[in-house]
Design an enzyme around this catalytic site. Structure first.
Site, PDB file in Angstrom:
ATOM      1  CG  ASP A 130      -1.785   1.165   1.388  1.00 10.41           C
ATOM      2  OD1 ASP A 130      -2.745   1.225   0.618  1.00 10.41           O
ATOM      3  OD2 ASP A 130      -1.545   2.027   2.262  1.00 10.41           O
ATOM      4  CD  GLU A 137      -2.095   2.367  -3.654  1.00 10.45           C
ATOM      5  OE1 GLU A 137      -1.440   2.530  -2.606  1.00 10.45           O
ATOM      6  OE2 GLU A 137      -3.181   2.939  -3.846  1.00 10.45           O
TER       7      GLU A 137
HETATM    8  C1  NOJ Z   1      -4.097   3.444  -0.540  1.00  9.86           C
HETATM    9  C2  NOJ Z   1      -5.310   2.601  -0.299  1.00  9.86           C
HETATM   10  O1  NOJ Z   1      -5.669   1.959  -1.493  1.00  9.86           O
HETATM   11  C3  NOJ Z   1      -6.391   3.506   0.228  1.00  9.86           C
HETATM   12  O2  NOJ Z   1      -7.635   2.880   0.281  1.00  9.86           O
HETATM   13  C4  NOJ Z   1      -5.957   3.998   1.582  1.00  9.86           C
HETATM   14  O3  NOJ Z   1      -6.888   4.951   2.062  1.00  9.86           O
HETATM   15  C5  NOJ Z   1      -4.581   4.659   1.523  1.00  9.86           C
HETATM   16  N1  NOJ Z   1      -3.630   3.935   0.723  1.00  9.86           N
HETATM   17  C6  NOJ Z   1      -3.987   4.791   2.902  1.00  9.86           C
HETATM   18  O4  NOJ Z   1      -3.600   3.535   3.379  1.00  9.86           O
END
Ligand code: NOJ
Length: 575
Positions: A221, A294
């Site tokens: 993430d 990501e």
């Molecule tokens: C990316 C995640 O996909 C999202 O849903 C989240 O709010 C943020 N990172 C913080 O972890």
């Protein structure tokens, strides 16, 4: 004779790479499950692990190789699981550790790999590490990023101007510690301090723990946010410069995030995480463990995630080129350019991946138009490499309007009634539509944590199974086509045919070629495909059609005159 045949077999076996060598993930279909909204097994209106286990057969039905689950760990749910309170435990709302073990076991039996969401940038403020850090305990005091702030005109202020992704200052004052802590997201998501080697080790241990439980890797993430620029000798960080085109000083886009995102150390950290996977590959054997990263970041940065000559990185740095840049009015040149951006910049030997939706972005049909859903799935599944589908996109689920009063997403709740629609992610997170029964078959209970879409009687798995050219059945046909050698190993040539038609050809010597042709707009078009692509047969066969088509599967057409109905998308093959 038999001995000779056996030797030949063995030689052939030696010559061909095994699945493990080749990497199971190289031509895999990934599916993102948002566990709160996939399937509720206990009637409380929130999806759970037993629900996922019950529905693994559905993943098999649509040909999924691996599924990544948004976070399932103990959490106060300030950001619906992206605020982890204990990285080693399952949140009771999703079930127990034995539910998780049962899920992994059944998934393995069914040859579906489980991938977990790993949230390295931050924990919850209710995480034991943070509580101890705030209390100044020696072991944990530098686990997070702290600063006493500055005093201007006798008033205490945050140390600098950094703004959180969820609006407002990145710094929140902590009474107990008498200092500000950094949070790139919500105040309930304090940032871990990656300049402390103990944090890096602690997070590597988290990876090891879940890998030993049988998961095949992680979606990592918010990677670009993990490091901030190093503080100066006085322990201060510089202000970030303004972005002139945004005037709201609370908005994340007000600043250019040169000190809080994409720091060079981040790339090295991804390589270090990959190293942990390699260690576990050695320890446990079996199929490769993988990383999906990501990052919404510049292409040259993303390409570094793959690794270099000396270090391995993420096998799947998410390709958000299409997801982030195409919109309703994009034309065929735009699509071709964005597809090329990834293919032309990828390091040699790596595999492309295609992502068009996730739990943070508006639904594909809502963004691009409901009559372009099959086309989007066709891009995803027919371009070379890895496909990543967000739950419900195979059915054509659409965004669900949720009023300001009913909004629960923190990104929207931190804004206001005028702005929330631009920010809210609730519309894409509504419960999965299984059937036309009450609450779309998602739960047996009377309520659901987010509303069910009003279109659920028309858009659901059960109904779409029975309609020949439903989005679901088109998706399944495309999936099946991915088993063809040309789709697995073939090249791609991408050609816009004017602004309104996008075409690409997949080819492999000695095998049939496949040509995807998409009419983006509402005029009937005729294209001369053999002037666009070389080596076509004079006749071409329809392999996949959609409900926009007037031709049927297996019909033939001349390559020099392919008629396209409004918004029609087709797969043709050479004959
Ligand atoms: C990316 C995640 O996909 C999202 O849903 C989240 O709010 C943020 N990172 C913080 O972890």
């Amino acid at each position: 004779m038999l001995a000779k045949a056996l030797t030949l077999c063995c030689l052939m076996a030696l010559a061909l790479p095994t699945l493990a060598e080749e990497g199971w993930w190289r031509s895999a279909q990934f599916y993102q499950i948002y566990p709160r909204s996939f399937k509720d097994s206990d009637g409380n209106g929130v999806g759970d692990l037993q629900g996922i286990t019950q529905q693994l057969a559905y993943l098999k039905e649509i040909g999924i190789t691996a599924t990544w689950l948004s976070p399932i760990f103990t959490s106060p749910m300030a950001d619906f699981g992206y605020d982890v309170a204990n990285f080693y435990e399952i949140d009771p709302v999703f079930g127990t550790m034995s539910d998780f073990e049962a899920l992994v076991q059944k998934a393995n039996q069914m040859n579906i790999k489980i991938i977990l969401d790993f949230v390295p940038n931050h924990s919850s403020d209710e995480c034991d590490w943070f509580i101890r850090s705030a209390a100044g305990e020696e072991e944990y005091k530098d686990f997070y990023v702290w600063h006493t702030g500055k005093v201007v005109n006798g008033i205490r202020q945050p140390p600098n101007n950094w703004i959180s992704v969820f609006r407002g200052s990145q710094w929140t004052w902590h009474e107990g510690r008498q200092a500000y802590y950094l949070h790139q997201f919500h105040a309930k998501q304090p940032d871990l301090n990656y300049r402390n080697p103990k944090v890096v080790e602690a997070m590597k241990d988290v990876l090891r723990f879940w890998l030993r439980k049988g998961v095949y890797g992680f979606r990592i993430d918010a990677v670009p946010h993990v490091f901030e620029v190093e503080a100066d000798v006085n322990g201060n960080w510089p202000d970030e410069p303004r972005n002139q085109y945004v005037s709201d000083p609370e908005d994340y886009a007000y600043l250019d995030h040169i000190y809080t995102t994409n720091q060079p150390e981040t790339i090295e950290l991804v390589y270090d995480f990959r190293q942990v996977l390699e260690e576990i590959d050695q320890e446990l054997g079996g199929d490769d463990r993988i990383l999906l990263t990501e990052a919404y970041a510049p292409l040259d940065v993303l390409m570094q995630y793959y690794g270099n000559d000396t270090r391995k990185g993420s096998q799947i740095p998410f390709n958000f080129e299409l997801l982030a840049n195409v919109h309703y009015d994009s034309n065929a040149f735009d699509y071709a350019q964005l597809i090329h951006n990834w293919l032309d910049n990828m390091p040699a030997g790596q595999v492309a991946n295609w992502v068009l939706g996730n739990h943070d972005q508006s639904r594909i049909g809502s963004r691009l138009g409901a009559d372009r859903i099959d086309a989007a799935n066709m891009l995803l599944l027919m371009l070379p490499g890895i496909s990543v589908t967000y739950q419900g996109e195979e059915l054509g689920m659409l965004d669900v309007f949720i009023s300001w009063e009913d909004t629960v997403d923190p990104q929207a709740c931190q804004s206001n009634e005028q702005e929330f629609e631009r920010l809210t992610r609730d519309p894409v997170r509504t419960p999965f539509q299984w059937s036309d029964e009450a609450n779309a078959g998602f739960t047996s209970g009377p309520t659901t944590w987010l509303p069910i879409s009003k279109d659920y009687k028309l858009v659901n798995v059960k109904r779409e199974r029975g309609i020949a050219l439903s989005h679901l059945n088109v998706y399944k046909q495309l999936r099946a086509l991915r088993d063809e050698p040309t789709m697995k190993d073939g090249d791609v040539t991408v050609k816009p045919i004017g602004p309104t038609v996008l075409a690409f050809k997949r080819s492999l010597p000695g095998h049939k070629s496949y040509i995807v042709v998409w009419n983006l707009n509402d005029d009937v078009e005729t294209v001369i495909l053999d002037s666009v692509f070389i080596d076509l047969t004079s006749e071409l066969r329809y392999v996949v059609v959609t409900n926009k088509s007037i031709r049927r599967k297996n019909d033939l057409t001349y390559a020099n005159s392919v008629l396209l109905m409004p918004k029609e998308v087709i797969v043709l093959s050479t004959v």
